[in-house]
Design a protein around this motif. Sequence first.
Motif, mmCIF file in Angstrom:
data_model
loop_
_atom_site.group_PDB
_atom_site.id
_atom_site.type_symbol
_atom_site.label_atom_id
_atom_site.label_comp_id
_atom_site.label_asym_id
_atom_site.label_seq_id
_atom_site.Cartn_x
_atom_site.Cartn_y
_atom_site.Cartn_z
ATOM 1 N N LEU A 8 0.842 -1.190 0.000
ATOM 2 C CA LEU A 8 0.000 0.000 0.000
ATOM 3 C C LEU A 8 0.881 1.246 0.000
ATOM 4 O O LEU A 8 1.857 1.319 0.761
ATOM 5 N N PRO A 9 0.577 2.234 -0.828
ATOM 6 C CA PRO A 9 1.426 3.434 -0.895
ATOM 7 C C PRO A 9 1.408 4.196 0.439
ATOM 8 O O PRO A 9 0.353 4.416 1.037
ATOM 9 N N GLY A 10 2.603 4.574 0.893
ATOM 10 C CA GLY A 10 2.719 5.368 2.111
ATOM 11 C C GLY A 10 2.557 4.578 3.391
ATOM 12 O O GLY A 10 2.614 5.165 4.479
ATOM 13 N N ILE A 11 2.366 3.275 3.332
ATOM 14 C CA ILE A 11 2.179 2.426 4.519
ATOM 15 C C ILE A 11 3.414 1.542 4.667
ATOM 16 O O ILE A 11 3.793 0.833 3.731
ATOM 17 N N TYR A 12 4.000 1.580 5.861
ATOM 18 C CA TYR A 12 5.237 0.836 6.090
ATOM 19 C C TYR A 12 5.174 0.140 7.451
ATOM 20 O O TYR A 12 4.362 0.487 8.315
ATOM 21 N N THR A 13 6.052 -0.830 7.632
ATOM 22 C CA THR A 13 6.167 -1.525 8.926
ATOM 23 C C THR A 13 7.627 -1.502 9.371
ATOM 24 O O THR A 13 8.532 -1.324 8.543
ATOM 25 N N HIS A 14 7.812 -1.681 10.644
ATOM 26 C CA HIS A 14 9.178 -1.702 11.174
ATOM 27 C C HIS A 14 9.206 -2.563 12.429
ATOM 28 O O HIS A 14 8.179 -2.785 13.071
ATOM 29 N N THR A 15 10.415 -2.990 12.780
ATOM 30 C CA THR A 15 10.595 -3.842 13.951
ATOM 31 C C THR A 15 10.112 -3.149 15.219
ATOM 32 O O THR A 15 10.420 -1.985 15.466
ATOM 33 N N ASP A 16 9.367 -3.870 16.018
ATOM 34 C CA ASP A 16 8.808 -3.330 17.257
ATOM 35 C C ASP A 16 8.785 -4.462 18.287
ATOM 36 O O ASP A 16 9.310 -5.563 18.036
ATOM 37 N N GLU A 17 8.189 -4.210 19.425
ATOM 38 C CA GLU A 17 8.057 -5.234 20.450
ATOM 39 C C GLU A 17 6.713 -5.086 21.157
ATOM 40 O O GLU A 17 6.051 -4.045 21.057
ATOM 41 N N ARG A 18 6.334 -6.118 21.839
ATOM 42 C CA ARG A 18 5.080 -6.112 22.593
ATOM 43 C C ARG A 18 5.368 -6.689 23.972
ATOM 44 O O ARG A 18 6.108 -7.670 24.116
ATOM 45 N N ARG A 19 4.804 -6.062 24.999
ATOM 46 C CA ARG A 19 5.040 -6.530 26.366
ATOM 47 C C ARG A 19 4.238 -7.795 26.616
ATOM 48 O O ARG A 19 3.036 -7.853 26.347
ATOM 49 N N ASP A 20 4.927 -8.784 27.139
ATOM 50 C CA ASP A 20 4.295 -10.067 27.411
ATOM 51 C C ASP A 20 4.466 -10.400 28.887
ATOM 52 O O ASP A 20 5.557 -10.231 29.455
ATOM 53 N N VAL A 21 3.378 -10.872 29.510
ATOM 54 C CA VAL A 21 3.388 -11.253 30.927
ATOM 55 C C VAL A 21 3.052 -12.733 30.995
ATOM 56 O O VAL A 21 1.872 -13.107 30.964
ATOM 57 N N PRO A 22 4.052 -13.596 31.072
ATOM 58 C CA PRO A 22 3.789 -15.044 31.036
ATOM 59 C C PRO A 22 2.858 -15.521 32.135
ATOM 60 O O PRO A 22 2.039 -16.417 31.917
ATOM 61 N N GLY A 23 2.972 -14.930 33.328
ATOM 62 C CA GLY A 23 2.146 -15.386 34.446
ATOM 63 C C GLY A 23 0.769 -14.771 34.492
ATOM 64 O O GLY A 23 -0.004 -15.066 35.410
ATOM 65 N N LYS A 24 0.457 -13.902 33.522
ATOM 66 C CA LYS A 24 -0.836 -13.216 33.459
ATOM 67 C C LYS A 24 -1.117 -12.419 34.736
ATOM 68 O O LYS A 24 -0.719 -11.274 34.830
ATOM 69 N N ASP A 25 -1.772 -13.034 35.732
ATOM 70 C CA ASP A 25 -2.082 -12.260 36.939
ATOM 71 C C ASP A 25 -1.030 -12.440 38.026
ATOM 72 O O ASP A 25 -1.156 -11.882 39.109
ATOM 73 N N LEU A 26 0.030 -13.196 37.771
ATOM 74 C CA LEU A 26 1.059 -13.430 38.780
ATOM 75 C C LEU A 26 1.801 -12.127 39.073
ATOM 76 O O LEU A 26 2.469 -11.564 38.204
ATOM 77 N N ALA A 27 1.650 -11.637 40.290
ATOM 78 C CA ALA A 27 2.272 -10.381 40.733
ATOM 79 C C ALA A 27 1.888 -9.215 39.844
ATOM 80 O O ALA A 27 2.617 -8.215 39.764
ATOM 81 N N ALA A 28 0.743 -9.302 39.191
ATOM 82 C CA ALA A 28 0.323 -8.251 38.263
ATOM 83 C C ALA A 28 0.151 -6.914 38.969
ATOM 84 O O ALA A 28 0.506 -5.861 38.423
ATOM 85 N N ASN A 29 -0.393 -6.923 40.183
ATOM 86 C CA ASN A 29 -0.600 -5.666 40.901
ATOM 87 C C ASN A 29 0.728 -5.018 41.286
ATOM 88 O O ASN A 29 0.786 -3.810 41.537
ATOM 89 N N LEU A 30 1.776 -5.819 41.341
ATOM 90 C CA LEU A 30 3.112 -5.280 41.592
ATOM 91 C C LEU A 30 3.758 -4.796 40.297
ATOM 92 O O LEU A 30 4.272 -3.685 40.224
ATOM 93 N N ILE A 31 3.711 -5.632 39.286
ATOM 94 C CA ILE A 31 4.422 -5.352 38.039
ATOM 95 C C ILE A 31 3.806 -4.183 37.290
ATOM 96 O O ILE A 31 4.506 -3.305 36.791
ATOM 97 N N GLY A 32 2.488 -4.159 37.199
ATOM 98 C CA GLY A 32 1.837 -3.115 36.418
ATOM 99 C C GLY A 32 1.864 -3.432 34.937
ATOM 100 O O GLY A 32 2.008 -4.584 34.526
ATOM 101 N N PHE A 33 1.780 -2.395 34.103
ATOM 102 C CA PHE A 33 1.734 -2.607 32.651
ATOM 103 C C PHE A 33 2.237 -1.367 31.939
ATOM 104 O O PHE A 33 2.467 -0.309 32.543
ATOM 105 N N THR A 34 2.412 -1.494 30.618
ATOM 106 C CA THR A 34 2.896 -0.400 29.778
ATOM 107 C C THR A 34 1.817 0.020 28.794
ATOM 108 O O THR A 34 0.857 -0.708 28.535
ATOM 109 N N GLY A 35 2.007 1.192 28.205
ATOM 110 C CA GLY A 35 1.096 1.690 27.184
ATOM 111 C C GLY A 35 1.582 1.331 25.793
ATOM 112 O O GLY A 35 2.575 0.614 25.610
ATOM 113 N N ASP A 36 0.888 1.854 24.778
ATOM 114 C CA ASP A 36 1.251 1.562 23.394
ATOM 115 C C ASP A 36 2.628 2.104 23.033
ATOM 116 O O ASP A 36 3.270 1.615 22.103
ATOM 117 N N ASP A 37 3.064 3.134 23.755
ATOM 118 C CA ASP A 37 4.376 3.715 23.468
ATOM 119 C C ASP A 37 5.492 3.038 24.253
ATOM 120 O O ASP A 37 6.623 3.528 24.297
#
Length: 690
Positions: free
Chosen positions: A253-282
């Motif tokens: 598609l013209p003007g549309i590009y992709t690039h290497t990025d990452e995504r936050r993964d929490v293997p334990g799901k709710d394990l220590a989730a209230n301690l760890i917290g989370f990140t935003g899209d940025d």
Amino acid sequence: MAERGRLPRSGRTTDPFRPALQVLDGGDTAPRARGRNQGAREADEDGTDARRSQREPAAPRTKSAPRTKKEPEAAPRRRQPTRPEKRPERKPEKARRPEKRVPAEPPKLANSTRRLRLGTVLALSLFVMIGVRLVVLQVATSPDEAASLLELRERRLSTVELPAPRGSILDRSGAVLAHSVEARYVYVDPENANLQKDVPGTAAKLAPLLRIQQSKLIELMQRKQSLGRWLKFRYLARGVDVAVADKIEAMRLPGIYTHTDERRDVPGKDLAANLIGFTGDDHHGLEGLEARYDELLHGTDGKRVFEVGKGSLGAPIPGGYERYTAAQPGNSLQLTIDRYVQYEVQRILDAQAEKNKATVAGAVVLDARTGEVLAQASYPAYNAAKPEAYDAQERIDVPTSVVTDPGSSHKAFIFGAALQEGLIKPDSTLTIGPALERGGEAFKDTHPQPKGTEMTMPGLLAYSSNVGTILIGEKLGKEKIYEYQQKFGLGQATGEGMPGEAEGMLLKPEDWSGSAPGSVPIGHSVSATLIQMAAAYGAIANDGTYIQPHLIKSTISGADGKVTPAAEPKTHKVLEPAVASQLRTMMEAVVDAKGGTGGAAAVTGYRVAGKTGTGKMLIDGQYTSHNASSFIGMAPAEDPRYVIAVSMDVATGGGGDVAAPAFSEMMSYTLLHYFVPPSGTKPPTFKIHP
């Protein structure tokens, strides 16, 4: 005809190196070829010096047959000298070698000096031209022309953000609690001419793949200015699966590009989730440890600036301008948390909270000797991989955020202070009654005793006597109570590492009301967090020395993997070791004495010391109608290794009924998990009355 010899002239010796004279055509001599340096030496063959030969040139001679002594015969000459030549005798000269001829002068272009001068002139000329051009651009060029040049340059340059790999969050053994996995981000160049021809069509193709509304994509693809510049880079989506990004790339598609990025993964799901917290899209932390240590974890983003073609090209120009700034990876964070203990504590807390219909609940497991937090659980928990699916109140860390009246668990501090000040002894007794009044308010016991009843110190703790504690508090006085509250760490955040940790509240002596002498000693008119109470009991377990609780074990460099241990926790003395030991023994009565409030906290095979508590949770400065029921204890009591604090906000029930059973399960697992041997001695036999 030339003669082939010559006779030696009188008065001179024969010079074998002198060339023979030739007489041609009646005695005329042929011109003699001479080198540049030979003429001066050979001008006078008769031995006269060079100067004389220059003044009086020698007359030419002719060669004749050799003469004898009897009949000398002079050689014919063309002209006679005007005066006789006097030739002084000269010493014989040594033979000289003929000098080398000087080579011919090289061509002018081969002269190194001329080449250097010519190069210098050309270089200076070039610098002058550049200087003049710069002056013209900076002085003679109008602001409009300069702005036009800058705009043309900016239009040719495109900038692509290069996100820095975010560091991981690990447990004490190095197991991953949260990390980043490979992904892609999709971005748009709104200045692409072909894109602007069909923005709605491009958005319609991307919407189902990115799971973003078409209208939002259309808005992102529109041309937009920022700070006077037309944007050439805008994110459409981040953390996109690699397979989805590959499909988008294949669509071209013209003007549309992709690039290497990452995504936050929490293997334990709710394990220590209230301690760890989370990140935003940025990829910046929004809650929990992700937010508190965001700068350390995030690293430094990189950037790629490159020149693109005009119009439909819209692609990097091969060999064009390009500037690449590599991203600096973030550091990883290693916690003191043990994922096995954390999992089991969360499981037990959830089960007991559900059973007692608690609104919120929390639990903390401390290493009594180091202050390390081995587990810190909250109820309700949430899946940190999908934080948007939960309300903000469901994501809080209960042990550091919820403030309550500690209730009777505060009484241990009053008994400890009185022992330290020498006001009571372990075998002391105190006469009490069923109730007393202070400041117009009545304070009663849950185990009321007839007036004039004498009780032991362990008995007062076992039955959690309000009356007895108030009387001991009055012996201390409000200044000493306030002093020891601070020594035990109340009234200030522990600094364990969680963001937004509450400080709680202490009532200063000058602010005490008439009823304060009755309410403060028994844990009312005081507010604290569960982590504060756990750390305070940690001082009792650690022979009277307070150790700051902490969650961070070390940091690991993202560049070279270097491990840097966390700073040593702060410590200070609260009680003498002997006093702390006496207090622990007295607190065993809470669990082991008949009728004690904490019997449900017993752990098979181990001696346990602790205290129950029932207070009120504080929300926006107002107490709730529920009970903040807690139990805080340590084991083995004779040499404590771990301290566990459990609290639940329930409609009915005290600490002994609600929190003590959860404590027993958690402590049993922790002791077995770390292979702590059972107690080698049995708890003492306690008397409630002397």
